[in-house]
Motif scaffolding. Sequence first.
Motif, short mmCIF file in Angstrom:
data_model
loop_
_atom_site.label_atom_id
_atom_site.label_comp_id
_atom_site.label_asym_id
_atom_site.label_seq_id
_atom_site.Cartn_x
_atom_site.Cartn_y
_atom_site.Cartn_z
N LEU A 256 -2.14 -23.25 29.82
CA LEU A 256 -3.17 -22.66 30.68
C LEU A 256 -3.41 -23.49 31.94
O LEU A 256 -3.60 -22.94 33.02
CB LEU A 256 -4.49 -22.52 29.92
N ASN A 257 -3.39 -24.83 31.79
CA ASN A 257 -3.61 -25.67 32.97
C ASN A 257 -2.53 -25.41 34.00
O ASN A 257 -2.79 -25.28 35.20
CB ASN A 257 -3.57 -27.15 32.60
N LEU B 124 -9.39 -19.37 24.09
CA LEU B 124 -8.15 -20.10 24.39
C LEU B 124 -8.47 -21.40 25.11
O LEU B 124 -7.96 -22.46 24.77
CB LEU B 124 -7.25 -19.27 25.31
N SER C 247 -9.81 -24.19 22.99
CA SER C 247 -8.99 -24.81 21.94
C SER C 247 -8.00 -25.83 22.51
O SER C 247 -7.19 -26.38 21.78
CB SER C 247 -8.29 -23.74 21.11
N LEU C 248 -8.07 -26.09 23.82
CA LEU C 248 -7.17 -27.08 24.43
C LEU C 248 -7.59 -28.50 24.07
O LEU C 248 -8.75 -28.86 24.25
CB LEU C 248 -7.27 -26.97 25.95
N PRO C 249 -6.65 -29.34 23.62
CA PRO C 249 -7.01 -30.76 23.51
C PRO C 249 -7.08 -31.35 24.91
O PRO C 249 -6.38 -30.91 25.81
CB PRO C 249 -5.85 -31.38 22.72
N ARG C 250 -7.97 -32.33 25.12
CA ARG C 250 -8.11 -32.92 26.45
C ARG C 250 -7.89 -34.42 26.35
O ARG C 250 -8.45 -35.06 25.48
CB ARG C 250 -9.52 -32.64 26.98
N LEU D 1 -10.21 -29.70 16.74
CA LEU D 1 -10.14 -28.78 17.86
C LEU D 1 -10.82 -27.48 17.46
O LEU D 1 -10.77 -27.06 16.30
CB LEU D 1 -8.69 -28.51 18.22
N GLN D 2 -11.43 -26.86 18.43
CA GLN D 2 -12.04 -25.57 18.17
C GLN D 2 -10.95 -24.53 17.95
O GLN D 2 -9.96 -24.51 18.68
CB GLN D 2 -12.85 -25.19 19.40
N VAL D 3 -11.12 -23.70 16.93
CA VAL D 3 -10.13 -22.63 16.76
C VAL D 3 -10.79 -21.30 17.11
O VAL D 3 -12.01 -21.17 17.14
CB VAL D 3 -9.55 -22.57 15.33
#
Lengths: 269, 301
Positions: free
Chosen positions: B213-214, B251, B254-257, B265-267
């Motif tokens: 996405l980034n 979406l 749920s990205l790790p940062r 992580l959020q699902v």
Amino acid sequence: MSEINHVRNTDATTSSTPAIEIDNLSVWFGHGHDRVDAVKSANFNLPTGASFGLVGESGSGKSTILRALTGLVKTWQGTMRVNGHDLGKKRSKDFYKQVQMVFQDPYASLHPRHSVDQVLSETLSLHKFKNINDRIEKLLTDVGLGPQFRFRYPHQLSGGQRQRVAIARALAPEPSILLLDEPTSALDVSVQAEILNLLTDLREEQNLTYLMVSHNLAVVGHLCENIAVMQNGEIVEILSVEDMRELKSTHPYTQNLLQSSLGFVREEC
Amino acid sequence: MNLLEVDNLHVQFPTRSGTFDAVRGVSFSLGRERLGIVGESGSGKSLTGRAILRLIKPPGIVTADKISLEGENLLDLSERQMRKVRGQRISMVMQDPKFSLNPVMRVGEQIVEAYSQHTRASRKEAKAKAIEMLEAVSIRDSERVFRAYPHEMSGGMGQRIMIAMMLIPNPQILIADEPTSALDVSVQTQVLSIMDRLVQERGMGLVFISHDLNLVSAFCDRVLIMYGGRVVETCRADQLYNAKHPYTQGLLNSLPRLDTPVNRLQVLQRDDAWMTDNPQLDDKPDDLTQPHISKTDAETP
Ligand SMILES: Nc1ncnc2c1ncn2[C@@H]1O[C@H](COP(=O)(O)OP(=O)(O)OP(=O)(O)O)[C@@H](O)[C@H]1O
Ligand SMILES: Nc1ncnc2c1ncn2[C@@H]1O[C@H](COP(=O)(O)OP(=O)(O)OP(=O)(O)O)[C@@H](O)[C@H]1O
Ligand SMILES: [Mg+2]
Ligand SMILES: [Mg+2]
């Protein structure tokens, strides 16, 4: 390289045998002017239960290290030890009960004419498991694929679905060490989050050891404690994930890698 | 006129328990721009790309009101005419790059063959060009790679070789399916700038399928977000972080940062309503009289 020795010493806080020891490992392919020195004198140790990341340039030898460990490459020298046992040229069935690998290229690693069911039941029966039926359903659920995928063939699956079948197959023998080559790079971020959480849970429950290759520093940062940075066949630096986050690296290639990854995320979010 | 218009595309597969609708009424248009497609694994992104090129084999069924390339409906073309479209006007970089290369032919031979077919160049010229293309995609030891077989390539090298090959015919449209998923940032930047140049300088249309996405937000002009075989939202790429659809929001969460670590992580909590409710089309995708301003401020020709 002084920084590598330094990190290796702090790794040795547990007195028990490391899960993986790599000492002066070199791997090459071909000869003459087509010779490639894919890995040059690599050194690192993973205590049991550790999670270690390999990052770096495309073509720098990351997959080759994993492939040498699993016995897929014969042209190597140096020492590789798994749970204290020296690895030779061949790997036993018992080795694959302890060590499983998820390949970078899920399409190539699944047999095109074997259904998901065949892939998993073969692995399970090879390692003499009972209740194969229940186990297959559980494995598929764990990787976020429902039972409706059980009788599909690889060409009937999307890229990410194939990758999840490959992860399920690696988990099937209940190994203690998982070698993960870009395990989530074919997955969308929501499935990636589910798989990363699954890997975190498994490690907590069963004290699994992970050696993971990824070009995604955020993924490595999430799952690993330490990382090795590779460039052109060499491990140029080993550093902790905390240091990685704080951009505390000494090697210019690592610094460049961190800056472009972090810069990118910060600028865009 | 838009380069490509896809109207009401459906892809179905017969299964034991009835028909499976893999793509359900996808419509979009593509100008001389970078169009991102993101979405869940299995949401129909690759099938959409393959359907445009008519690469879906029976028993799969493809229907659409139209798939038109500069006004010409691809659904009306013969298989023979279609082969010309595939070879020259629309190229696709497949998600499994090594699988789409010929495993028993040296990498260099494959590039030379593709190049000679297209240009009638001499062998020597073709070889020089092939080496040049390998170097353009940051392949270090191009001479060795030229002589190597696909299985001797790393994951990221396979991807870059495929990209080099697909750019040879100078296509009007490039459909790139996860083209940089195995590349580290620096090589990725290199490859993206090649594609970008083709869009800016030659007016190519790029369909960029990716789950990053980034990257899509930074690189593309517009984004389609797919879920369950449909486009649930389209937006300007630089507005992706303000996307409204709960699926898109999920979406993003749920990205790790790297800069903000979390334990879990959020699902995504999926909602059945996403399969049916109306898509949100905030960017007026068909209004190409207003050029899409990209973040680089580059002008689309
Ligand atoms: N079977 C082989 N025969 C010859 N050379 C090989 C073989 N396998 C790998 N190589 C070479 O070894 C080098 C390292 O490859 P490797 O697959 O380990 O890279 P990598 O770090 O995993 O890269 P990527 O991130 O692109 O997957 C490359 O130059 C590659 O061409
Ligand atoms: N030949 C086939 N037969 C039956 N189902 C299929 C076939 N090919 C694809 N599918 C299904 O169609 C759906 C869409 O597939 P597609 O490959 O387009 O997904 P995708 O969005 O590209 O996903 P990914 O991000 O995982 O690559 C998936 O659920 C897949 O299982
Ligand atoms: Mg690799
Ligand atoms: Mg796909």
